[in-house]
Each structure stands twice: as structure tokens, then as C-alpha cells.
Write a protein that holds these residues in place. Sequence first.
Motif, PDB file in Angstrom:
ATOM      1  N   LYS A 141      39.068  49.675  38.669  1.00 33.82           N
ATOM      2  CA  LYS A 141      37.846  49.089  39.225  1.00 33.82           C
ATOM      3  C   LYS A 141      37.015  48.323  38.199  1.00 33.82           C
ATOM      4  CE  LYS A 141      36.824  51.712  43.358  1.00 33.82           C
ATOM      5  NZ  LYS A 141      35.834  52.612  43.975  1.00 33.82           N
ATOM      6  N   THR A 142      36.999  48.794  36.948  1.00 31.03           N
ATOM      7  CA  THR A 142      36.187  48.090  35.955  1.00 31.03           C
ATOM      8  C   THR A 142      36.738  46.699  35.654  1.00 31.03           C
ATOM      9  OG1 THR A 142      35.273  50.120  35.068  1.00 31.03           O
ATOM     10  CG2 THR A 142      35.238  48.200  33.616  1.00 31.03           C
ATOM     11  N   LEU A 144      38.516  44.892  37.575  1.00 26.73           N
ATOM     12  CA  LEU A 144      38.287  44.092  38.792  1.00 26.73           C
ATOM     13  C   LEU A 144      36.845  43.615  38.835  1.00 26.73           C
ATOM     14  CD1 LEU A 144      40.222  46.135  41.508  1.00 26.73           C
ATOM     15  CD2 LEU A 144      40.721  43.819  40.714  1.00 26.73           C
ATOM     16  N   ALA A 145      35.927  44.491  38.433  1.00 23.98           N
ATOM     17  CA  ALA A 145      34.509  44.120  38.438  1.00 23.98           C
ATOM     18  C   ALA A 145      34.263  42.964  37.476  1.00 23.98           C
ATOM     19  CB  ALA A 145      33.646  45.330  38.065  1.00 23.98           C
ATOM     20  N   VAL A 146      34.905  43.005  36.297  1.00 24.47           N
ATOM     21  CA  VAL A 146      34.703  41.950  35.297  1.00 24.47           C
ATOM     22  C   VAL A 146      35.226  40.615  35.828  1.00 24.47           C
ATOM     23  CG1 VAL A 146      35.322  41.155  32.988  1.00 24.47           C
ATOM     24  CG2 VAL A 146      34.804  43.574  33.366  1.00 24.47           C
ATOM     25  N   LYS A 148      35.818  39.671  38.956  1.00 26.66           N
ATOM     26  CA  LYS A 148      35.068  39.197  40.114  1.00 26.66           C
ATOM     27  C   LYS A 148      33.723  38.602  39.698  1.00 26.66           C
ATOM     28  CE  LYS A 148      33.388  40.673  44.608  1.00 26.66           C
ATOM     29  NZ  LYS A 148      33.488  41.708  45.646  1.00 26.66           N
ATOM     30  N   ALA A 149      33.045  39.295  38.782  1.00 25.68           N
ATOM     31  CA  ALA A 149      31.728  38.805  38.354  1.00 25.68           C
ATOM     32  C   ALA A 149      31.845  37.461  37.645  1.00 25.68           C
ATOM     33  CB  ALA A 149      31.065  39.841  37.445  1.00 25.68           C
ATOM     34  N   HIS A 150      32.889  37.322  36.787  1.00 32.34           N
ATOM     35  CA  HIS A 150      33.077  36.028  36.115  1.00 32.34           C
ATOM     36  C   HIS A 150      33.359  34.922  37.120  1.00 32.34           C
ATOM     37  CE1 HIS A 150      32.733  36.388  31.789  1.00 32.34           C
ATOM     38  NE2 HIS A 150      33.256  37.606  31.875  1.00 32.34           N
ATOM     39  N   GLN A 152      32.454  34.736  40.218  1.00 27.91           N
ATOM     40  CA  GLN A 152      31.242  34.381  40.973  1.00 27.91           C
ATOM     41  C   GLN A 152      30.243  33.613  40.120  1.00 27.91           C
ATOM     42  OE1 GLN A 152      29.588  37.787  42.967  1.00 27.91           O
ATOM     43  NE2 GLN A 152      31.218  37.809  44.489  1.00 27.91           N
ATOM     44  N   LEU A 153      30.126  34.034  38.862  1.00 35.12           N
ATOM     45  CA  LEU A 153      29.167  33.349  37.988  1.00 35.12           C
ATOM     46  C   LEU A 153      29.635  31.920  37.717  1.00 35.12           C
ATOM     47  CD1 LEU A 153      26.521  33.913  36.511  1.00 35.12           C
ATOM     48  CD2 LEU A 153      27.847  34.459  34.467  1.00 35.12           C
ATOM     49  N   ARG A 156      28.964  29.450  40.370  1.00 28.94           N
ATOM     50  CA  ARG A 156      27.600  28.904  40.348  1.00 28.94           C
ATOM     51  C   ARG A 156      27.445  27.861  39.265  1.00 28.94           C
ATOM     52  NH1 ARG A 156      23.155  33.627  41.538  1.00 28.94           N
ATOM     53  NH2 ARG A 156      24.070  34.282  43.508  1.00 28.94           N
TER      54      ARG A 156
END
Lengths: 348, 134
Positions: A141-142, A144-146, A148-150, A152-153, A156
Motif C-alpha cells: 500500500k505504501t 501504491l500511495a507514492v 498514485k500521489a505523484h 495526481q500531482l 496538475r
Amino acid sequence: VELLATIDSMADGVLLVDAQARIVETNRAALELLGVSSKDDVLGPIGEWGRRFQLRTVEGRPIDVADYASVRALGGQRVAKYDAVLRHADGHDVFVSVAASPVAGAGGPPLAVAVLRDVSAAHRLEEIRDEFLSTAAHELKTPLAVIKAHAQLMQRRVPSEAQALAVVQRQVDRLSRLVQHLLDTSRLRLDEAGGPRAPFDLGSLAAEVAERMRAASPSHHIVLEPAPKAPVVADRERIERVITSLVENAIRFSPGGGEVELRVDSADGSVHVAVQDHGLGIPPDRQARIFERYYRAHAGMREDYGGLGLSLDVSREIVQRHGGRMWFESTPGVGSTFHFTLPLEAAT
Amino acid sequence: VTRAGARPGGILVVEDDPDLLAIMEMILSDAGYDIRTAPDGAVALARVAELMPALIFLDMRMPVMNGWEFAREFRSRHPDACPIVVVTAAEDARRRAEEIGADGWIAKPFDLEDVLGAARRHVGTPPRPAPSAP
């Protein structure tokens, strides 16, 4: 005498039970399994035997004597094997697979034979696997979190790459769902108690799921027949997952689009939910296995839609823990209908 | 000047994975928040002693001082200090948050909006960092 010798040399424990539910014969394997040296420690009323060796379900609940496999077999039915736990004389727990059947006698009073097989090693292996799955899923999960966040950022910050980044996100979400599936199965086994139960209307929940799935799959026509109030007391989140995965399966296995019907009705103290598709159906030779963990009826066939094949096994387990049942009918080329029931909340 | 450099809206991110810590910092800085970081609970306690943040994002599983230990220590040293939002890979993020009396929770993997929403709720709209006087 020859028959007794045969029974005695069997690798599985054997209990022969008479019409008064007394154990009248046993074998060496049964004595070893229970850690006793004399048949006298085993022979006698089976209820006493069950109390002495603390016969209980895998979840640790005591079993009613009337529900003992051998006692049910006295009534003339074959009892398919199920797992239970016994306390060995030295104090450790033994996981056993129990099966029983009536003994076809020559018209005398009924007899039943129960067979106990020690499955502790297999059970331990399953526990290790569940712990491993749970840890692995957490560890996934960690990262995946990294990712996904990259994604999304960056979406933008760099609008020109928005499309590629949307793909990255979609794939991350897919991986997350697989991880969640792994966690769900292992959690079910590690955390036997389940989540909190609260009263709610199953019809409204079905409507919510239908609404969400309509948005997710516009090519399928998801029909929910208007349902009367169906109050249940259950773990809402898990029941929602059950309905969702049944509808997901219905969609996945009707690739040509078409209608998926969701029905909720109640009768005789229980609520019945049915999910019907007009898709591929399940080949008859594979139908017997579809509730097995990790089994995928369509694996290796032309219509192999991937997935881990976890949800049916998990779904049925969730339903059973709520005191309900799950079953299905399926005809290849015509479609499948999956059903489950839950006890209706007593109107007070 | 008391509490030199103290700016309302400062957020402390406590996370042992350096990449996740970095991306959390980027997300929040991009939105205009003032961010400090700590790789574990022990460093985080030292950071809040220097300067109390307006919000703490707290990972639960950390090698040196984990989220549970940090929360207990933090609350006993600084009762009624700032809110804590738990960021966790646990299946039941809400229960984790309740266990330590946190004010919110975010499940990994999260959406940017989960992080920004929590920041807005607890800190308010980001104070665009003014050119700081030397």
C-alpha cells in the motif's frame, strides 16, 4: 474380527456410533489423535466424548450434540466433511476434518460411522498464508500511495501529460483493488468476529449499489425491481461488498452488455437477493468448484477476464457468518443467477 | 518575537518512508502550506517541542517511535494541542484513528484531495507564504 483389524489399521480416526448416540467402537488412529491409550477413554455417549475433548467449530463455538456429524448421519443422511477442533489430551488443539455416514445395516437399529482426519498441518499452513497475504498487502500500500500521489500531482503540474497520468492512476487503482481483495480474504480468516452489525434496509443498499454500478458500466442495463422493506441486522459494509461483487461478476461475464437484474424480496423470515445476468454462464464441469478459494471457472478459456477469483469464496463466507446461504444456477450461453439470503430482522 | 518563525498553518508530516514523506510535502507545499517533516515519532516529538504545528499527519507503523507511542506521548505532554490526522495502510483506518483519539484519518493509497481536504478542514485555506523577512 477381520473388519475390526481393518478399521484399526486405518490412518484416519474412526468412531462407530449406535442408535443411542453412543460410541461403540473406535480405532488406534482415533486414540492417537486424541492422545489417549485406551478405547475406554473414547467409548460411551458421544455428547460426553465431545465435552471431554472440547469439540467445537473452527471459530471456537461449541457444537450441539444434535449437530454432530455422526448424530446427523444416524438420521440417515451422509454428512459432507467439515472442519472442527478437538483438544488433545496433552492440551493442544487438533484441527480435524469430520465426515460421517449411516452404516447400511441388515435392517437392525441404525448405526453411523464418523471419520476424523487430522488436518492441523494444512490448517497451520493456511494461517501462515493468511498472515503472509495480510503483511504483503500492507507492504504494497505504501508504494501504491507514492505512485498514485505523484501521478495526481503531476497531472496538475503538467496538463499535457494528463492522459498518460490518468492511465497510471487507473492501473494503480486496479492494483489497489487486488490488494484489497487479498486483505479481505486474509482478514476474514484472521479476524473471525467481523465488523459491527447494525440495522438497515437491504433494498436501499441494493439500490445504492445498482446506482453506483450503472455509473461504472454504462453498456449494461442494471435493473432493480422495486422491493418492499427488507430490514436486516448485518455488517453493512461487507454486505455491500457482497452485492457489489455479484453485480461486478454479472457485468464481467456478460461482455456483450445487456441486462443485469437485481431482485430483493423477503419471505419466511429471510431476505432473498438475486443477481441475474444473460452472459456466458459457467461450464457445468466447473460449477462445483466456483466457491473454492482462488478458483476461477473461466481460467484458461477464451473468456478469461482475469481477477483473482476471491470474491465468491469471500462473499459466501460473509453471508454464512450472517446466518444466510448463497447458491447459484447457471447455463452456458444463457447466463447465471446468484442468490443469497439473510435473516430478516424480527419485526418488534 | 516569541516563537520565531511560527506561522499559523504550519503542518508536521510524520512518515518513515522518505518517498511518501517527500510527496506529502510536495502536495502540501504546492497548495501553499508551511511544512515540516519527521521520519519517526521521536524526531516528531522534538519538532513539536521546538514549534507547535497547526496539524500533524501521522503514519502509524514507524521503526523508532510508532504512531501509537507518539500519540500517547504527544497528548500527555501537550494536552489540547493540535489535531492529528492518521495516515495508514491498515484496513480499518477509522479504528486506528479512534484508538489514538485522532481527529481524522486517511487510508493509503490516498487521493490528493484527501490530504488537501484534511489540511483545509483543520488548518483552513493555505496561507500563501509571504516573502519571509530575514
